[in-house]
Design a protein around this motif. Structure first.
Motif, PDB file in Angstrom:
ATOM      1  N   LEU A 179      41.649 -71.178 -33.078  1.00 11.24           N
ATOM      2  CA  LEU A 179      40.857 -70.556 -33.676  1.00 11.24           C
ATOM      3  C   LEU A 179      40.686 -69.128 -32.758  1.00 11.24           C
ATOM      4  O   LEU A 179      39.760 -68.643 -33.790  1.00 11.24           O
ATOM      5  CB  LEU A 179      39.684 -71.421 -33.553  1.00 11.24           C
ATOM      6  N   ASP A 199      39.991 -65.337 -34.755  1.00 12.23           N
ATOM      7  CA  ASP A 199      38.669 -64.266 -35.234  1.00 12.23           C
ATOM      8  C   ASP A 199      39.174 -63.062 -34.434  1.00 12.23           C
ATOM      9  O   ASP A 199      37.782 -62.532 -34.040  1.00 12.23           O
ATOM     10  CB  ASP A 199      37.522 -65.408 -34.525  1.00 12.23           C
ATOM     11  N   VAL A 249      34.953 -65.883 -28.467  1.00 10.46           N
ATOM     12  CA  VAL A 249      34.896 -66.764 -27.758  1.00 10.46           C
ATOM     13  C   VAL A 249      33.648 -67.444 -28.328  1.00 10.46           C
ATOM     14  O   VAL A 249      34.298 -68.886 -28.133  1.00 10.46           O
ATOM     15  CB  VAL A 249      33.546 -66.098 -26.471  1.00 10.46           C
ATOM     16  N   PRO A 250      33.356 -67.073 -29.131  1.00 10.62           N
ATOM     17  CA  PRO A 250      32.205 -68.037 -30.049  1.00 10.62           C
ATOM     18  C   PRO A 250      33.219 -69.190 -30.507  1.00 10.62           C
ATOM     19  O   PRO A 250      32.912 -70.400 -30.946  1.00 10.62           O
ATOM     20  CB  PRO A 250      31.374 -67.129 -30.588  1.00 10.62           C
ATOM     21  N   CYS A 281      35.915 -70.544 -30.042  1.00  9.00           N
ATOM     22  CA  CYS A 281      36.229 -71.696 -29.595  1.00  9.00           C
ATOM     23  C   CYS A 281      35.563 -72.632 -29.500  1.00  9.00           C
ATOM     24  O   CYS A 281      34.206 -72.928 -29.105  1.00  9.00           O
ATOM     25  CB  CYS A 281      36.714 -70.802 -27.566  1.00  9.00           C
ATOM     26  N   PRO A 282      36.289 -73.722 -30.069  1.00 14.44           N
ATOM     27  CA  PRO A 282      35.020 -75.111 -30.539  1.00 14.44           C
ATOM     28  C   PRO A 282      34.997 -75.828 -28.560  1.00 14.44           C
ATOM     29  O   PRO A 282      33.547 -76.941 -28.929  1.00 14.44           O
ATOM     30  CB  PRO A 282      35.709 -76.110 -30.829  1.00 14.44           C
ATOM     31  N   THR A 283      35.704 -75.914 -27.908  1.00 13.37           N
ATOM     32  CA  THR A 283      35.142 -76.649 -27.043  1.00 13.37           C
ATOM     33  C   THR A 283      34.607 -76.285 -25.190  1.00 13.37           C
ATOM     34  O   THR A 283      34.462 -76.448 -24.895  1.00 13.37           O
ATOM     35  CB  THR A 283      36.780 -76.966 -26.220  1.00 13.37           C
ATOM     36  N   GLY A 284      34.574 -74.419 -25.887  1.00 10.22           N
ATOM     37  CA  GLY A 284      34.145 -74.073 -23.977  1.00 10.22           C
ATOM     38  C   GLY A 284      35.557 -73.411 -23.463  1.00 10.22           C
ATOM     39  O   GLY A 284      35.312 -73.212 -22.216  1.00 10.22           O
ATOM     40  N   ALA A 285      36.789 -74.559 -23.608  1.00 10.03           N
ATOM     41  CA  ALA A 285      37.721 -73.158 -22.507  1.00 10.03           C
ATOM     42  C   ALA A 285      37.619 -71.437 -22.370  1.00 10.03           C
ATOM     43  O   ALA A 285      38.234 -71.497 -21.633  1.00 10.03           O
ATOM     44  CB  ALA A 285      38.549 -73.708 -23.745  1.00 10.03           C
ATOM     45  N   PRO A 295      31.313 -69.960 -23.579  1.00 17.71           N
ATOM     46  CA  PRO A 295      30.803 -69.725 -24.036  1.00 17.71           C
ATOM     47  C   PRO A 295      29.244 -68.597 -23.731  1.00 17.71           C
ATOM     48  O   PRO A 295      28.616 -67.562 -24.375  1.00 17.71           O
ATOM     49  CB  PRO A 295      29.749 -70.573 -24.843  1.00 17.71           C
TER      50      PRO A 295
END
Lengths: 256, 301
Positions: free
Chosen positions: A69, A73, A111-112, A114-118, A121
């Motif tokens: 993702l 983006d 950065v936003p 990324c769904p997992t916070g890898a 944020p």
């Protein structure tokens, strides 16, 4: 089934234990193999740079689900996902500065995404990103270092005069000119790779490297006198006078 | 022993026509293609329906979906997961609790196409024998993915998972992912019948666990009409799930297939000439009532 026949029951139990042992050993061996493979696959080639907000490689691989993702983006198609067969862990996002550097978008869209916070944020100001650290790695080919004026890495730096400065030192070859030495400052360098991308040499003399490769560590016990003085606002030994060490003149050897 | 040289479902074609004897198979292939197409429309046309891959995606820039097995590994690896992924995984879990955990395997997973073709080839080439793993192996493999994730701090299955390798390869670029897919194909074709999906895959095992509570089920609702042709067993990737439901009338076991290994593929419904099976819910008591009333009538007579 054969609860009345103790013999049959014993065989079943033995069979069960044997089967369980086989399964346990097989799966255990598989697990070890998987663990070793994942450990060896943790290493990242130094030319591959993680997106902004990515933590240390070991943490990143525990957090990145390899969905792509962030890649989607990225407005400049800087980021790509590692394909199977590349040296980067398969499916993880990275970029190669010499090919396409990070453009340091103000809104950091990867950065936003990324769904997992890898990609952390909490990173909201791109100047705080530390993707790597630029290093003027080759003093023998860098044009500025040869006493010429190239300055390209300095000019393209998005954090010019902070992340890269031109430090003037004497040119010992000509004995009368100056060398404008591109000097990277880790306090400000984001590791975007624009300097590496735009180095005019055939092979870049300045490269973005992982921090653990690029940085030395001075040692906690080490005090720099001029910094301590700056911190205190005055000399640390002011008023204590200057030690007068005993003078000793050379004495002639007396032959026996 | 099932003679694999025959084509299961012939009777159903004669009895019910070709279309009805392939209805769920066609629907399933369509579903697999559509799920893949949803991910491919964006990269090909630039109009983004779904971004990402099966491990985590974003639909219409709004709906997050995350593979719960991947997320649990990340949890074991010690990562503090952002809410988006957690919401995504919860939505996926709820969906599969409703529609059957392993519905993922037969209706969504792209590897299923590969292993189904391998199994078809195995039948056509009449290949027999090979290695047989216990069907429980997958649960051990799944446990190992979690343990090794915890031990190494890496989401470990994603390094080798052929599902996301293939899916990512199709969407983001192939690399040598084809080799991993070929390995799974050859494994299922020559080494182990239905070896990957029905014995080893930890992702399927995980979805199976989710599916324990599944609402949607296949039921051998007209099991009294079964003529023991065995076609359902021949086509089923998990034939052990059929017996309790189909042959359970004497043992007072309901006709609903409750085993979580059932992938809800519906192929048994297709190939059954006497129309024994149908999709229903786990709370469907229709047949039980019918059986009771038949028993009551017999008693009365």
């Amino acid at each position: 089934m054969n609860s009345k026949d103790p013999k049959a029951k014993g065989v079943n139990r033995r069979q069960f234990l044997a089967d369980s042992a086989k399964a346990a050993c097989g799966v255990g061996a598989f697990g070890l193999g998987l663990g070793l493979y994942s450990n060896s696959a943790k290493s990242l080639p130094s030319s591959a740079i993680r997106p902004p907000g990515a933590g240390a490689e070991a943490d990143f691989l525990g957090a990145c689900v390899r969905c792509g993702l962030c890649v989607r983006d990225c407005p400049y198609d800087t980021l790509k996902l590692a394909k199977l067969g590349e040296k980067v862990p398969v499916g993880t996002p990275y970029f190669v500065a010499r090919e396409v550097p990070c453009e340091m978008c103000d809104d950091i869209p990867c950065v936003p995404a990324c769904p997992t916070g890898a990609l952390d944020p909490k990173l909201t100001n791109i100047d705080d990103a530390r993707m790597g650290l630029a290093v003027l790695i080759d003093h023998e080919t860098c044009l500025n270092f040869l006493g010429l004026r190239c300055d390209v890495c300095y000019r393209v730096c998005p954090v010019i005069d902070k992340a890269i400065t031109l430090d003037i030192i004497a040119n010992t070859r000509t004995k009368k000119h100056a060398i404008f030495l591109p000097t990277v400052h880790s306090d400000h360098c984001t590791g975007c790779g624009k300097c590496e991308r735009s180095c005019v040499l055939e092979t870049s003399a300045i490269r973005v490297l992982p921090h653990e490769v690029a940085k030395g560590a001075i040692g906690k016990h080490y005090k720099l006198g001029w910094k301590e003085k700056e911190k205190k606002g005055e000399s640390l030994i002011k008023g204590q006078g200057i030690f007068d060490m005993p003078d000793r003149l050379p004495t002639p050897r007396i032959a026996k | 022993m099932i003679d694999r040289s025959y084509t299961p479902g012939k009777d159903a074609i004669v009895e019910n026509g070709w279309y009805r004897a392939h209805k769920w198979l066609i629907a399933r292939r369509l579903s697999q293609v559509i799920f893949l197409a949803l991910f491919l429309v964006g990269p090909i046309t630039g109009y983004w329906l779904v971004k990402g891959t099966l491990s985590s995606s974003l639909t219409f820039d709004f709906l997050p979906l995350t593979d719960p097995h991947v997320l649990v590994q990340s949890l074991f690896a010690g990562h503090d997961i952002k809410t988006d992924a957690i919401i995504g995984a919860v939505i996926v879990v709820v969906a599969y609790v409703l529609f059957g955990g392993r519905t993922y395997c037969s209706w969504v997973c792209p590897i299923n196409l590969v292993t189904d073709v391998a199994n078809w080839g195995r039948q056509k080439l009449q290949l027999k024998g090979g290695v047989q793993f216990s069907r429980k192996t997958r649960y051990w493999v799944m446990a190992v993915t979690l343990i090794v994730s915890a031990a190494t701090g890496v989401i470990v299955w994603e390094m080798v998972n052929p599902i996301t390798l293939l899916h990512r390869a199709l969407i983001f670029g192939m690399g040598v992912a084809w080799a991993a897919v070929l390995a799974v194909f050859l494994f299922d074709l020559f080494v182990s019948r239905r070896g990957w999906c029905s014995h080893l895959c930890p992702v399927g095992a995980f979805y199976g666990l989710i599916g324990k509570l599944s609402f949607l089920r296949v039921s051998a609702v007209k099991r009294s009409a079964c003529n023991n042709c065995m076609d359902c067993y021949a086509v089923c990737p998990e034939p052990q799930v059929i017996t309790p439901a189909l042959k359970g009338a004497d043992k007072n076991v309901g006709p609903i297939i409750t085993a979580s290994e059932c992938t809800n593929c519906g192929r048994c419904i297709d190939v059954c000439a006497p129309d024994v099976f149908k999709f229903t819910t786990r709370f469907d008591t229709g047949e039980v009532e019918a059986e009771k009333s038949v028993a009551a009538m017999e008693e009365a007579a």
